[in-house]
Scaffold this motif. Structure first.
Motif, PDB file in Angstrom:
ATOM      1  N   SER A 137       0.787  -1.233   0.000  1.00 53.30           N
ATOM      2  CA  SER A 137       0.000   0.000   0.000  1.00 53.30           C
ATOM      3  C   SER A 137       0.819   1.284   0.000  1.00 53.30           C
ATOM      4  CB  SER A 137      -0.993  -0.014   1.168  1.00 53.30           C
ATOM      5  OG  SER A 137      -0.318  -0.384   2.325  1.00 53.30           O
ATOM      6  N   ASN A 150      -8.234  -6.279  -4.014  1.00 57.37           N
ATOM      7  CA  ASN A 150      -8.638  -5.868  -2.656  1.00 57.37           C
ATOM      8  C   ASN A 150      -8.193  -4.466  -2.276  1.00 57.37           C
ATOM      9  OD1 ASN A 150      -9.950  -8.266  -2.120  1.00 57.37           O
ATOM     10  ND2 ASN A 150      -8.041  -9.274  -1.558  1.00 57.37           N
ATOM     11  N   THR A 151      -7.417  -3.801  -3.143  1.00 52.91           N
ATOM     12  CA  THR A 151      -7.020  -2.432  -2.773  1.00 52.91           C
ATOM     13  C   THR A 151      -8.253  -1.568  -2.968  1.00 52.91           C
ATOM     14  OG1 THR A 151      -6.234  -2.094  -5.003  1.00 52.91           O
ATOM     15  CG2 THR A 151      -4.537  -2.412  -3.350  1.00 52.91           C
ATOM     16  N   PRO A 152      -8.554  -0.784  -1.966  1.00 46.37           N
ATOM     17  CA  PRO A 152      -9.682   0.119  -2.154  1.00 46.37           C
ATOM     18  C   PRO A 152      -9.353   1.023  -3.334  1.00 46.37           C
ATOM     19  CG  PRO A 152      -8.469   0.614  -0.115  1.00 46.37           C
ATOM     20  CD  PRO A 152      -7.861  -0.612  -0.701  1.00 46.37           C
ATOM     21  N   GLY A 153     -10.327   1.770  -3.859  1.00 44.86           N
ATOM     22  CA  GLY A 153     -10.093   2.532  -5.092  1.00 44.86           C
ATOM     23  C   GLY A 153      -9.034   3.607  -4.985  1.00 44.86           C
ATOM     24  N   THR A 154      -8.117   3.486  -4.016  1.00 40.85           N
ATOM     25  CA  THR A 154      -7.136   4.559  -3.814  1.00 40.85           C
ATOM     26  C   THR A 154      -5.910   4.420  -4.706  1.00 40.85           C
ATOM     27  OG1 THR A 154      -6.278   3.226  -2.017  1.00 40.85           O
ATOM     28  CG2 THR A 154      -7.719   5.041  -1.398  1.00 40.85           C
ATOM     29  N   ARG A 179      -4.644   7.140  -7.253  1.00 40.34           N
ATOM     30  CA  ARG A 179      -5.444   8.380  -7.181  1.00 40.34           C
ATOM     31  C   ARG A 179      -4.517   9.578  -7.021  1.00 40.34           C
ATOM     32  NH1 ARG A 179     -10.446   8.037  -8.832  1.00 40.34           N
ATOM     33  NH2 ARG A 179     -11.510   6.220  -8.020  1.00 40.34           N
TER      34      ARG A 179
END
Ligand SMILES: NC(=O)c1ccc[n+]([C@@H]2O[C@H](COP(=O)([O-])OP(=O)(O)OC[C@H]3O[C@@H](n4cnc5c(N)ncnc54)[C@H](OP(=O)(O)O)[C@@H]3O)[C@@H](O)[C@H]2O)c1
Length: 305
Positions: free
Chosen positions: A152, A286-290, A293
């Motif tokens: 992350s 599984n990574t949130p839409g971040t 960004r």
């Protein structure tokens, strides 16, 4: 009551070092970190690790005294101003010398897959020199060589995703068929910590369970972030020029010539059975839409001051 053993980890507020520190803390060990950073009080490890300033001088001896194992992640991604690979090799040697003087039992040194004293790339050549210095020190050691680390707080995959989200045309240098074999930062940390408890001298790769051609890898990320950019192959020189222009606009070094050539030379894969188990595709899903960004600047993170 017995006092938990102390380990020293370089860069616990940074990327790989953070995950190594977390894995050690989970095992009930104490962690001291060497870092240039003043911990942000909001950082999850801020009040869980002792902090020693990262100065490559005799103060290192004191910072390392009492430690069982030194986990070393220190390195520089590219040369800039007085930051050179030669200096990084010297600093790494100073760290190993200090560890020996301080009586550290074992050193786990994070290197890179395909490090090679005869490599045309100073990054890979410098890493081979640090490995040799550690072997010559006579200290108990493990050398862990990651391929391409994803997770992350990563810069590389995040910025590929950023490019896919934000530019109309994404250039793949060369034929795009050269491979990558990403390994998760958690697997990398686990492999390091497992290597730390061993007693024998070992050199092993940290590589994930899957390989992709670089083009497929980029397309996978594009699908995950629902990017509509046009992905096209281009001569390496054109991709490099585009990266230079992007770097000027972003005030960063997006990718260096050597990084691109090393990627094309297939140096981000391992030739050993993979020790990593976490699948890149699963992590992506599984990574949130971040992811991608926000652009992450290497210069802002590592070359200020
Ligand atoms: N990331 C990858 O994909 C990858 C792949 C293969 C091998 N590796 C190797 O794995 C290790 C960890 O990589 P990482 O990406 O997790 O690195 P990182 O966390 O960004 O940095 C690791 C350590 O080096 C220090 N550092 C970084 N850039 C520096 C600079 N320009 N000047 C002075 N100190 C600097 C950091 O200092 P602070 O603590 O002060 O921040 C930190 O202690 C490195 O040895 C790298 O060569 C990484």
């Amino acid at each position: 009551m017995t006092v938990a053993e102390l380990d020293v980890v370089t860069g616990a507020f940074s990327y790989t070092g953070r995950h190594i520190a977390e894995a050690l803390l989970e095992q009930g060990r104490r962690v001291r970190t060497l870092t240039r950073q003043s911990p942000d009080p909001a950082h999850p490890l801020a009040d869980r690790v002792q902090v020693s300033p990262f100065a490559f001088d005799r103060s290192l001896d004191e910072s390392l005294r009492g430690a069982d194992t030194l986990y070393n992640t220190f390195w520089v991604r590219f040369e800039r101003g007085s930051t050179t690979f030669g200096r990084a090799v010297e600093n790494t040697r100073a760290l190993f010398d200090a560890a020996k003087r301080a009586g550290v039992r074992r050193v786990v040194h994070v290197s890179v897959a395909n490090s090679d004293a005869a490599s045309p790339f100073p990054y890979f050549r410098g890493k081979a020199q640090t490995e040799e210095a550690l072997r010559a020190s006579g200290m108990s050691h493990a050398i862990v060589r990651p391929t391409l680390v994803f997770g992350s707080e990563d810069i590389l995959v995040n910025n590929i995703a950023w490019g896919l989200r934000h530019v109309p045309v994404f250039l793949i240098a060369g034929d795009g068929r050269y491979e990558v074999q990403p390994v998760s930062v958690r697997d990398t940390a686990r492999i390091c910590v497992e290597a730390g408890v061993r007693a024998d001298d070992v050199t092993l790769d940290a590589a994930g369970p899957e390989r992709w051609s670089y083009e497929d890898f980029v397309r996978l990320i594009a699908r995950a972030v629902r990017a509509r950019t046009w992905i096209v192959r281009s001569p390496t020189s054109v991709a490099l020029s585009a990266a230079r222009v992007a770097g000027m606009l972003l005030r960063d070094v997006v990718v260096t010539r050597d990084e691109l050539l090393a990627l094309e030379a297939g140096l981000l894969v391992s030739h050993e059975p993979p020790l990593g188990t976490e699948r890149f595709e699963t992590w992506l899903a599984n990574t949130p839409g971040t992811l991608g960004r926000r652009y992450t600047s290497e210069l802002a993170r590592n070359f200020q001051g």
